[in-house]
Design a protein around this motif. Structure first.
Motif, PDB file in Angstrom:
ATOM      1  N   PRO A 148      14.882 -34.403  11.000  1.00  0.00           N
ATOM      2  CA  PRO A 148      16.295 -34.762  11.142  1.00  0.00           C
ATOM      3  C   PRO A 148      16.836 -34.284  12.484  1.00  0.00           C
ATOM      4  N   ALA A 149      17.513 -35.160  13.214  1.00  0.00           N
ATOM      5  CA  ALA A 149      17.972 -34.812  14.555  1.00  0.00           C
ATOM      6  C   ALA A 149      19.151 -35.674  14.969  1.00  0.00           C
ATOM      7  N   VAL A 150      19.982 -35.129  15.850  1.00  0.00           N
ATOM      8  CA  VAL A 150      21.065 -35.887  16.483  1.00  0.00           C
ATOM      9  C   VAL A 150      21.048 -35.598  17.978  1.00  0.00           C
ATOM     10  N   VAL A 151      21.498 -36.577  18.760  1.00  0.00           N
ATOM     11  CA  VAL A 151      21.547 -36.455  20.219  1.00  0.00           C
ATOM     12  C   VAL A 151      22.894 -36.991  20.700  1.00  0.00           C
ATOM     13  N   GLN A 152      23.470 -36.333  21.711  1.00  0.00           N
ATOM     14  CA  GLN A 152      24.737 -36.782  22.302  1.00  0.00           C
ATOM     15  C   GLN A 152      24.645 -36.792  23.821  1.00  0.00           C
ATOM     16  N   GLU A 153      25.396 -37.695  24.405  1.00  0.00           N
ATOM     17  CA  GLU A 153      25.647 -37.613  25.846  1.00  0.00           C
ATOM     18  C   GLU A 153      26.900 -36.758  26.016  1.00  0.00           C
ATOM     19  N   VAL A 154      26.805 -35.734  26.837  1.00  0.00           N
ATOM     20  CA  VAL A 154      27.896 -34.766  27.000  1.00  0.00           C
ATOM     21  C   VAL A 154      28.144 -34.534  28.483  1.00  0.00           C
ATOM     22  N   ARG A 157      22.492 -33.530  24.885  1.00  0.00           N
ATOM     23  CA  ARG A 157      22.345 -32.367  24.026  1.00  0.00           C
ATOM     24  C   ARG A 157      21.895 -32.830  22.653  1.00  0.00           C
ATOM     25  N   GLY A 158      20.937 -32.091  22.078  1.00  0.00           N
ATOM     26  CA  GLY A 158      20.414 -32.486  20.773  1.00  0.00           C
ATOM     27  C   GLY A 158      20.172 -31.293  19.861  1.00  0.00           C
ATOM     28  N   HIS A 159      20.095 -31.598  18.568  1.00  0.00           N
ATOM     29  CA  HIS A 159      19.816 -30.595  17.541  1.00  0.00           C
ATOM     30  C   HIS A 159      18.754 -31.155  16.605  1.00  0.00           C
ATOM     31  N   VAL A 160      17.783 -30.322  16.240  1.00  0.00           N
ATOM     32  CA  VAL A 160      16.689 -30.757  15.369  1.00  0.00           C
ATOM     33  C   VAL A 160      16.510 -29.726  14.254  1.00  0.00           C
ATOM     34  N   LEU A 161      16.383 -30.208  13.023  1.00  0.00           N
ATOM     35  CA  LEU A 161      16.138 -29.342  11.873  1.00  0.00           C
ATOM     36  C   LEU A 161      14.636 -29.281  11.614  1.00  0.00           C
ATOM     37  N   THR A 179      18.037 -26.335  19.210  1.00  0.00           N
ATOM     38  CA  THR A 179      19.072 -26.972  20.035  1.00  0.00           C
ATOM     39  C   THR A 179      18.603 -27.017  21.479  1.00  0.00           C
ATOM     40  N   TRP A 180      18.790 -28.151  22.122  1.00  0.00           N
ATOM     41  CA  TRP A 180      18.380 -28.289  23.524  1.00  0.00           C
ATOM     42  C   TRP A 180      19.460 -29.016  24.314  1.00  0.00           C
ATOM     43  N   LEU A 198      17.058 -37.638  33.940  1.00  0.00           N
ATOM     44  CA  LEU A 198      16.669 -36.819  32.788  1.00  0.00           C
ATOM     45  C   LEU A 198      15.749 -37.570  31.833  1.00  0.00           C
ATOM     46  N   GLY A 199      15.653 -38.867  32.002  1.00  0.00           N
ATOM     47  CA  GLY A 199      14.952 -39.679  31.019  1.00  0.00           C
ATOM     48  C   GLY A 199      15.982 -40.337  30.116  1.00  0.00           C
ATOM     49  N   THR A 200      15.610 -40.600  28.896  1.00  0.00           N
ATOM     50  CA  THR A 200      16.521 -41.205  27.915  1.00  0.00           C
ATOM     51  C   THR A 200      16.721 -40.231  26.754  1.00  0.00           C
ATOM     52  N   PRO A 201      17.795 -40.411  25.994  1.00  0.00           N
ATOM     53  CA  PRO A 201      17.959 -39.552  24.814  1.00  0.00           C
ATOM     54  C   PRO A 201      16.751 -39.634  23.886  1.00  0.00           C
TER      55      PRO A 201
END
Length: 294
Positions: free
Chosen positions: A224-230, A243-247, A254-255, A272-275
């Motif tokens: 499970p993970a989410v990614v945002q452009e910040v 920025r992303g978070h992974v369970l 968090t990265w 940076l590449g892509t999300p």
């Protein structure tokens, strides 16, 4: 009394005798006619007669007939489809093994265009403590978890960063007591992130920072993970980042990948590449760490 009328050949019968024979003939004729009518009604020669075909039962027909006489079994309700279990969902890391969740230098060089020329350690393990600096606060307060990941001091925490003049990659691992506690904390984190498009950190005696985030998207991979452009704004400089978070088991990884320098925002983000590629890199490292637990 004897009749005086002559009787003989050529002489018609008398009234009584002729009347009796006439009635008998009429009755007989009516009976015959009735019988003929009954026969005609039964035979119905004027109607087209259909001959019922003789059907020779085949094996299929016999089977169908047998099936029709046997009650059909009641179908058993199928179980509701469930999502396959996440590999490592029940993984338990300790203070030593959770360090294996941190992305390696070689991973960045291979997967992040801005890191292709190499990166150096910016923040070493043990140099960054969990939470906000003393006296700092987040506005609005309900967005604090978007910065700290969890609301209360976790049982374990480790962080490290790699940097060059083009990219700053910061990674943190928050360790919870068990996978169930991590799952609950991850749900709270995702809810907070979704409800905080903009939040700021106030630091006493120094300029603070503001984060303006795009809506989170689901990260790539099995965890499970989410990614945002910040966009991170501090001291008059706007730095685009992902920025992303992974369970992963009993941890939340968090990265943050931040593009450094000046230039077009789109070009900086492209460095940076892509999300998706960044999320995949973190997920692959998490997979290796889970496998290493045995």
């Amino acid at each position: 009394m004897t009749s005086s009328e002559p009787v003989g050949p050529g002489v018609p019968p008398g009234p009584d005798e002729g009347s009796g024979r006439g009635r008998w003939w009429v009755v007989a004729s009516l009976v015959v006619l009735a019988l003929v009518l009954v026969a005609l009604l039964v035979a119905q020669p004027w109607a087209d007669h259909e001959t019922e075909p003789v059907v020779v039962p085949t094996a299929t027909a016999a089977a169908s007939s047998a099936a029709g006489t046997t009650p059909a079994p009641t179908p058993t309700p199928s179980a509701s489809p469930t999502a396959p279990p996440v590999p490592g969902a029940d993984a338990v890391f300790d203070d030593r093994t959770m360090r294996t969740l941190l992305v390696q230098k070689a991973d960045l060089v291979a997967d992040v265009p801005a890191a292709a020329d190499g990166v150096e350690v910016g923040i070493g393990m043990g140099e960054l403590a969990w939470g906000l600096p003393e006296g700092s606060s987040v506005e609005p307060a309900e967005c604090t978890v978007a910065v700290t990941v969890v609301a209360d001091p976790p049982p374990g925490f480790v962080a490290r960063s790699y940097v060059n003049d083009k990219v700053d990659f910061v990674q943190q691992v928050v360790r919870l007591a068990d996978p169930a506690a991590a799952q609950e904390a991850f749900r709270d984190l995702v809810t907070t992130v979704d409800g905080c498009p903009t939040y700021s950190q106030a630091n006493p005696g120094m300029d603070g920072a503001t984060w303006t985030a795009e809506p989170a998207i689901e990260g790539q991979g099995v965890y499970p993970a989410v990614v945002q452009e910040v966009v991170h704004s501090a001291e008059g400089v706007d730095a685009p980042s992902y920025r992303g978070h992974v369970l992963v088991g009993n941890t939340i990884v968090t990265w943050t990948a931040t593009a450094l320098g000046e230039g077009d925002r789109g070009e900086l983000l492209a460095s940076l590449g892509t999300p998706e590629s960044l999320s995949t890199m973190v997920q692959e490292r998490a997979h290796d760490a889970v496998q290493a637990l045995g």
